[in-house]
Design a protein around this motif. Structure first.
Motif, PDB file in Angstrom:
ATOM      1  N   ALA A 154       6.699   1.595   5.259  1.00 56.17           N
ATOM      2  CA  ALA A 154       6.954   3.216   4.150  1.00 56.17           C
ATOM      3  C   ALA A 154       7.751   2.498   3.392  1.00 56.17           C
ATOM      4  CB  ALA A 154       7.170   4.131   5.095  1.00 56.17           C
ATOM      5  N   GLU A 155       8.674   1.668   3.798  1.00 54.91           N
ATOM      6  CA  GLU A 155      10.092   1.095   2.969  1.00 54.91           C
ATOM      7  C   GLU A 155       9.937   0.022   2.116  1.00 54.91           C
ATOM      8  OE1 GLU A 155      13.732   0.188   4.892  1.00 54.91           O
ATOM      9  OE2 GLU A 155      13.912   2.152   6.117  1.00 54.91           O
ATOM     10  N   THR A 156       8.674  -0.895   3.050  1.00 57.28           N
ATOM     11  CA  THR A 156       8.396  -1.834   1.700  1.00 57.28           C
ATOM     12  C   THR A 156       7.286  -1.467   0.624  1.00 57.28           C
ATOM     13  OG1 THR A 156       8.492  -3.228   3.804  1.00 57.28           O
ATOM     14  CG2 THR A 156       6.942  -4.209   2.244  1.00 57.28           C
ATOM     15  N   LEU A 157       6.594  -0.797   1.085  1.00 60.78           N
ATOM     16  CA  LEU A 157       5.524  -0.158   0.438  1.00 60.78           C
ATOM     17  C   LEU A 157       6.280   0.768  -0.862  1.00 60.78           C
ATOM     18  CD1 LEU A 157       2.716   0.438   3.169  1.00 60.78           C
ATOM     19  CD2 LEU A 157       2.691  -1.229   1.179  1.00 60.78           C
ATOM     20  N   ALA A 158       7.109   1.414  -0.521  1.00 64.83           N
ATOM     21  CA  ALA A 158       7.667   2.070  -1.492  1.00 64.83           C
ATOM     22  C   ALA A 158       8.067   1.585  -2.538  1.00 64.83           C
ATOM     23  CB  ALA A 158       9.091   3.136  -0.492  1.00 64.83           C
ATOM     24  N   ALA A 159       8.576   0.227  -1.889  1.00 64.65           N
ATOM     25  CA  ALA A 159       9.534  -1.279  -2.940  1.00 64.65           C
ATOM     26  C   ALA A 159       8.658  -1.173  -3.647  1.00 64.65           C
ATOM     27  CB  ALA A 159      10.415  -2.052  -1.879  1.00 64.65           C
ATOM     28  N   GLY A 165       4.912  -0.850  -9.347  1.00 62.95           N
ATOM     29  CA  GLY A 165       3.611  -1.267 -10.172  1.00 62.95           C
ATOM     30  C   GLY A 165       2.935  -2.505  -9.157  1.00 62.95           C
ATOM     31  N   LEU A 166       2.897  -2.788  -7.736  1.00 61.72           N
ATOM     32  CA  LEU A 166       2.244  -3.803  -7.072  1.00 61.72           C
ATOM     33  C   LEU A 166       0.786  -2.796  -6.588  1.00 61.72           C
ATOM     34  CD1 LEU A 166       5.226  -6.494  -6.859  1.00 61.72           C
ATOM     35  CD2 LEU A 166       3.602  -6.056  -8.461  1.00 61.72           C
ATOM     36  N   ILE A 167       1.570  -1.953  -6.294  1.00 61.77           N
ATOM     37  CA  ILE A 167       0.146  -1.651  -5.676  1.00 61.77           C
ATOM     38  C   ILE A 167      -0.402   0.397  -5.722  1.00 61.77           C
ATOM     39  CG2 ILE A 167       0.884  -3.217  -2.945  1.00 61.77           C
ATOM     40  CD1 ILE A 167       1.911  -0.673  -1.858  1.00 61.77           C
ATOM     41  N   THR A 168      -1.229   0.708  -5.966  1.00 60.33           N
ATOM     42  CA  THR A 168      -1.691   2.294  -5.406  1.00 60.33           C
ATOM     43  C   THR A 168      -1.784   2.507  -4.125  1.00 60.33           C
ATOM     44  OG1 THR A 168      -3.489   1.431  -7.090  1.00 60.33           O
ATOM     45  CG2 THR A 168      -1.738   1.536  -7.834  1.00 60.33           C
ATOM     46  N   THR A 188      -5.401   7.291   3.640  1.00 57.57           N
ATOM     47  CA  THR A 188      -5.140   6.941   2.350  1.00 57.57           C
ATOM     48  C   THR A 188      -4.768   5.195   2.178  1.00 57.57           C
ATOM     49  OG1 THR A 188      -3.510   9.048   1.694  1.00 57.57           O
ATOM     50  CG2 THR A 188      -2.870   6.405   0.049  1.00 57.57           C
ATOM     51  N   LEU A 189      -6.367   4.978   1.581  1.00 60.71           N
ATOM     52  CA  LEU A 189      -5.596   3.469   0.429  1.00 60.71           C
ATOM     53  C   LEU A 189      -4.904   2.818   0.383  1.00 60.71           C
ATOM     54  CD1 LEU A 189      -9.323   3.123   1.463  1.00 60.71           C
ATOM     55  CD2 LEU A 189      -8.177   3.001   3.465  1.00 60.71           C
ATOM     56  N   LEU A 190      -4.545   1.496   0.118  1.00 58.71           N
ATOM     57  CA  LEU A 190      -3.643   0.818  -0.620  1.00 58.71           C
ATOM     58  C   LEU A 190      -4.697  -0.609  -0.756  1.00 58.71           C
ATOM     59  CD1 LEU A 190      -0.490   0.873   2.394  1.00 58.71           C
ATOM     60  CD2 LEU A 190      -0.225   2.028  -0.034  1.00 58.71           C
ATOM     61  N   HIS A 191      -4.281  -0.225  -2.445  1.00 63.28           N
ATOM     62  CA  HIS A 191      -4.662  -1.016  -2.587  1.00 63.28           C
ATOM     63  C   HIS A 191      -3.796  -2.028  -4.139  1.00 63.28           C
ATOM     64  CE1 HIS A 191      -8.281   1.187  -3.060  1.00 63.28           C
ATOM     65  NE2 HIS A 191      -7.796   2.279  -3.365  1.00 63.28           N
ATOM     66  N   ALA A 192      -4.072  -3.250  -4.073  1.00 58.22           N
ATOM     67  CA  ALA A 192      -3.057  -3.862  -4.695  1.00 58.22           C
ATOM     68  C   ALA A 192      -3.437  -4.350  -6.383  1.00 58.22           C
ATOM     69  CB  ALA A 192      -3.082  -5.555  -5.294  1.00 58.22           C
ATOM     70  N   THR A 193      -2.586  -3.814  -7.573  1.00 59.13           N
ATOM     71  CA  THR A 193      -3.079  -4.137  -8.657  1.00 59.13           C
ATOM     72  C   THR A 193      -2.755  -5.139  -9.444  1.00 59.13           C
ATOM     73  OG1 THR A 193      -0.141  -4.239  -9.066  1.00 59.13           O
ATOM     74  CG2 THR A 193      -1.334  -1.338  -9.275  1.00 59.13           C
ATOM     75  N   ALA A 194      -3.155  -5.175 -10.506  1.00 62.21           N
ATOM     76  CA  ALA A 194      -3.998  -6.315 -11.004  1.00 62.21           C
ATOM     77  C   ALA A 194      -1.778  -7.517 -11.377  1.00 62.21           C
ATOM     78  CB  ALA A 194      -3.963  -6.068 -12.677  1.00 62.21           C
ATOM     79  N   GLU A 195      -1.024  -6.773 -11.260  1.00 61.43           N
ATOM     80  CA  GLU A 195      -0.011  -7.446 -11.031  1.00 61.43           C
ATOM     81  C   GLU A 195       0.399  -7.707  -9.935  1.00 61.43           C
ATOM     82  OE1 GLU A 195       0.193  -3.784 -12.409  1.00 61.43           O
ATOM     83  OE2 GLU A 195       0.017  -4.219 -15.029  1.00 61.43           O
TER      84      GLU A 195
END
Length: 133
Positions: free
Chosen positions: A56-61, A66-69, A80-87
């Motif tokens: 959870a800490e890693t994902l929050a960072a 703006g690296l994931i949504t 809840t699914l995590l997705h990588a952004t273009a950035e």
């Protein structure tokens, strides 16, 4: 064992891009999201062998920069699914090229017999890593 630790540390250092702002835990987690597609925090924690709180800490960072949504799983609205952004894809796509360039340079420093020895050693070291024990 010390040689393995040294080599891993050197490979990480050589793989870092000039503007590396993230920890290796963040980069490996982001890499997993990019490579495997949308996933849950629980699945990531299990895959990275860390506690859910640590993940959870890693994902929050990653989310904060703006690296994931995240979004609801269309198949199961409770997840809840995590997705990588273009950035988020950019650093993951850069690291392999930098790492490969360093490995090529190392290869050029070794004799053919030394390269064969390393390949054999890697084969032996991989056996326990992929065993089902």
């Amino acid at each position: 064992m010390k040689a393995t630790i040294w080599l891993r540390a050197r490979l990480r250092a050589e793989s870092a891009t000039d503007d590396m702002r993230w920890t290796w835990s963040q980069i490996t987690t982001l890499g997993r999201i990019v490579d495997e597609g949308p996933t849950t925090a629980s699945d990531l924690a299990a895959a990275e062998h860390v506690r859910r709180q640590s993940m959870a800490e890693t994902l929050a960072a990653l989310r904060d920069v703006g690296l994931i949504t995240s979004g609801k799983d269309p198949a199961d609205g409770r997840k809840t699914l995590l997705h990588a952004t273009a950035e988020g894809r950019a650093p993951v796509e850069t690291i392999p090229a930098v790492r490969e360039a360093w490995l090529e340079a190392v290869r050029d420093l070794l004799r053919a017999d030394e390269r064969r020895t390393l390949l054999k050693a890697a084969e032996i070291m991989n056996r326990p890593a992929v065993s089902d024990r």
